[in-house]
Enzyme design. Structure first.
Site, PDB file in Angstrom:
ATOM      1  N   LYS A   1      36.681  -9.136 -19.022  1.00  0.00           N
ATOM      2  CA  LYS A   1      37.016 -10.542 -19.222  1.00  0.00           C
ATOM      3  C   LYS A   1      37.991 -11.012 -18.152  1.00  0.00           C
ATOM      4  O   LYS A   1      37.948 -12.159 -17.710  1.00  0.00           O
ATOM      5  CB  LYS A   1      37.620 -10.703 -20.618  1.00  0.00           C
ATOM      6  CG  LYS A   1      37.984 -12.110 -20.988  1.00  0.00           C
ATOM      7  CD  LYS A   1      38.454 -12.150 -22.438  1.00  0.00           C
ATOM      8  CE  LYS A   1      39.240 -13.419 -22.734  1.00  0.00           C
ATOM      9  NZ  LYS A   1      39.762 -13.414 -24.110  1.00  0.00           N
TER      10      LYS A   1
ATOM     11  N   ASP B   1      11.768   2.435   0.862  1.00  0.00           N
ATOM     12  CA  ASP B   1      12.681   1.329   1.066  1.00  0.00           C
ATOM     13  C   ASP B   1      13.140   0.858  -0.309  1.00  0.00           C
ATOM     14  O   ASP B   1      12.371   0.875  -1.270  1.00  0.00           O
ATOM     15  CB  ASP B   1      12.012   0.190   1.815  1.00  0.00           C
ATOM     16  CG  ASP B   1      13.043  -0.799   2.329  1.00  0.00           C
ATOM     17  OD1 ASP B   1      13.384  -0.730   3.513  1.00  0.00           O
ATOM     18  OD2 ASP B   1      13.521  -1.634   1.528  1.00  0.00           O
TER      19      ASP B   1
ATOM     20  N   GLY C   1      20.872   0.595  10.572  1.00  0.00           N
ATOM     21  CA  GLY C   1      20.981   0.502  12.017  1.00  0.00           C
ATOM     22  C   GLY C   1      21.287   1.831  12.689  1.00  0.00           C
ATOM     23  O   GLY C   1      21.685   1.868  13.847  1.00  0.00           O
TER      24      GLY C   1
END
Lengths: 393, 393
Positions: free
Chosen positions: B88, B162, B319
């Site tokens: 919360k 993937d 990358g």
């Protein structure tokens, strides 16, 4: 919108090249690029690419890009949807998902929603009143039963565990339910209708689903899930389970971690609105703007409208007490569940008076009488307003 | 730290009253307040309260509060933990969880980790090389098998789907596995050791667990989960399932929605480090700072250290190509899994050459030879460096 596509609005802060980012999203979050080896599959690969629908400049300097994704890239669930629209991309820099338009039949449709909850309670014509067991931690199963007995006959419609109460050795969830069940039964026998008790679910995904089934087998009539802490796919599994035929209340715990940042994450209207409604929640709690958490009105209304768009019950919460009922009803009318924790449990004359104060506030709101303390006759509402104040004074 | 407590560091931006916020956390996220009615339970209620350990001023004007929470408030899982430490509270304003210290035995311990993965592969003395099926979407089960056949004998150790590829009608997960399984078997027969294929899991929590069991029953030797999109409790359920006795790879999709904002959410070291290691992940992917996602070095190293603290395999990704191997190995030594998607699949001479280029880069790094393009003899590494560049040139 084409029924076969998913449209997503991304907002970028000033200085970001929105065209470039939209291109990364449309290609990098879908099929990616491919080389000559895959030319024989060119048509199929192309059919998975996203498409940039528009780029717009906002007056505050931010830009917004709308990308359409093929429905065939995802499996109908929220897990694969989130992974596609913001998965790896979320790691790359400042961007916020601020809009999401899904086909009507995407995901899981809420089984009950507000209409179904009303039907189970047989209350059609007024806001529903909901309380929270307090203190959140440290009460035994018998303490829970004692508190429940105090409010059961005062006109309460729904009660829930505090969201931070998991399955603890000191107060195991099933024991709490077993201690409370006879009180709910006695109440049904007496009033001829149910009081829903949304029991908080916890454990790993597998344990949680088993616990939910066991609770329902033993008569539990509602469940509570911290959807953001446990995952939308956990909600989906509950909502799709034919054995779990009770309303599911979604708690917003942890939603701020995803939605509070201005330039990152996903907007509250998505995390607590759109995504909840496509994952099967019947009712969703979120901060009321007049309560104890400083929530902007626009965010609250966007959540409310997303929920109502699919019949899900809006449950504005946090710091709700009888004195702010006029403000909430101005925003919602009677199609709302009013949820109060301390605003019921800490009433000066006890929890039952806390419930009565809400009923009194509802009557008073209908007649248009003032909520100024001096204008309210002595009684539960007056005591509540003397303690917590009121709106429309 | 006391073994029976959970310590959490919260960082607040300049201008926030950290003492007040720490008090809200210690009380509001635990037992809350209670009134005279509960005096008979005073000791028990008090035992659930958090305790403020310290408040510190940072040089940048932000403040940091450390709060200790009783272990007895949570059930040993990440779902109840997140709900307690930030549930919360996350809805209330700017604050970021930047530190979390859990007892050693909290949660689920990784079954394999890097040591267990090495043992299954029987490769003890070098970094492991991992590839990703590309393009991500649009390939048939047979296409997957064809790609796998290309890299299987080139010295690849691990391959994964993937993360955006769910269970799709066009390429159902089980069919993909069934098409690929014979290639892995043939490879094992020939080389005497496994190639792990981390199959991506999807569906609602229940479907996902069933799919995982089915895959393992049919011989799958690794799994991939988008933990942030599906929920830590889904990972916990997989890791606790005795039928699912294969390494689980955790993907960071969506982690940025929780961790990228400077003043909101939870730091990457928690979402991709600490929490993963207590939820049962054997290997965790995250952006390498030298790759395509601009990740600060300090964040990457904090994740790495959190993972290594519990034996979990670090998998710097995004990358990654052969030319940046020297930079990654400077940071990691050989105790690392190097994960490349296009950096293997899009090698000018094909995926097998992509794998060979990584091996060549590893050999070259050991001898200390230059990675300047002109210094590298013609071959897979030279082609890779000509295409993608190199470090330590």
């Amino acid at each position: 919108m084409s029924a076969a596509r998913i449209e997503v609005d991304y907002r970028f802060p000033s200085g970001v090249n929105a065209e470039k980012q939209a291109q990364i999203l449309a290609v990098g979050q879908t099929a990616g690029s491919w080389d000559a080896r895959f030319q024989h599959r060119d048509d199929i690969l192309r059919s998975h690419l996203g498409e940039i629908l528009r780029i717009e400049q906002n007056v505050d300097g931010s830009t917004q890009a709308t990308v359409a994704f093929p429905l065939g890239n995802v499996d109908g669930g929220i897990g694969s949807l989130l992974t596609m629209i913001f998965g790896k991309y979320s790691l790359g820099g400042a961007a916020k998902v601020v809009g999401l338009r899904l086909p009507e039949d995407y995901g899981v449709r809420p089984r009950y929603g507000l209409a179904g909850i009303r039907k189970r309670l047989n209350i059609m014509d007024r806001p529903l009143f909901m309380a929270i067991f307090k203190p959140a931690l440290g009460l035994s199963a018998d303490d829970h039963a004692e508190i429940l007995a105090e409010v059961a006959l005062a006109g309460l419609d729904i009660i829930k565990d505090d969201e931070i109460l998991p399955n603890l050795a000191g107060a195991p969830t099933l024991e709490r339910w077993r201690a409370c069940a006879p009180i709910l039964e006695a109440r049904r026998d007496r009033l001829g209708r149910d009081l829903l008790y949304a029991v908080n679910l916890s454990g790993n995904a597998n344990e949680l689903q088993k616990l939910a089934r066991q609770l329902v087998t033993e008569g539990a009539n509602a469940l509570l899930l911290n959807v953001l802490a446990y995952g939308y796919p956990v909600l989906e599994a509950l909502a799709a389970d034919p054995e779990i035929d009770v309303p599911i209340f979604a708690h917003p715990a942890l939603a701020g971690a995803l939605s509070a940042a201005p330039d990152y994450g996903l907007s509250y209207a998505l995390t607590l609105g759109t995504l909840m409604t496509h994952a099967g929640a019947d009712a969703v709690l979120y901060p009321a703007r007049y309560g104890s958490l400083p929530f902007p009105a626009a965010e609250e209304h966007a959540i409310r409208d997303a929920l109502r768009g699919r019949g899900v019950a809006p449950v504005p919460s946090a710091g709700v007490h009888p004195g702010i009922l006029p403000q909430i009803l101005d925003d919602y009318g009677s199609e709302v569940i009013l949820n109060a924790g301390t605003g019921i449990m800490d009433h000066p004359a006890g929890p039952a008076a806390g419930v009565l104060a809400f009923h009194e506030a509802w009557e008073r709101w209908q007649t248009g009488d003032s909520f100024a303390p001096s204008a309210i006759p002595a009684g539960p509402l007056r005591s509540a307003v003397d303690k917590w104040g009121s709106a429309h004074g």
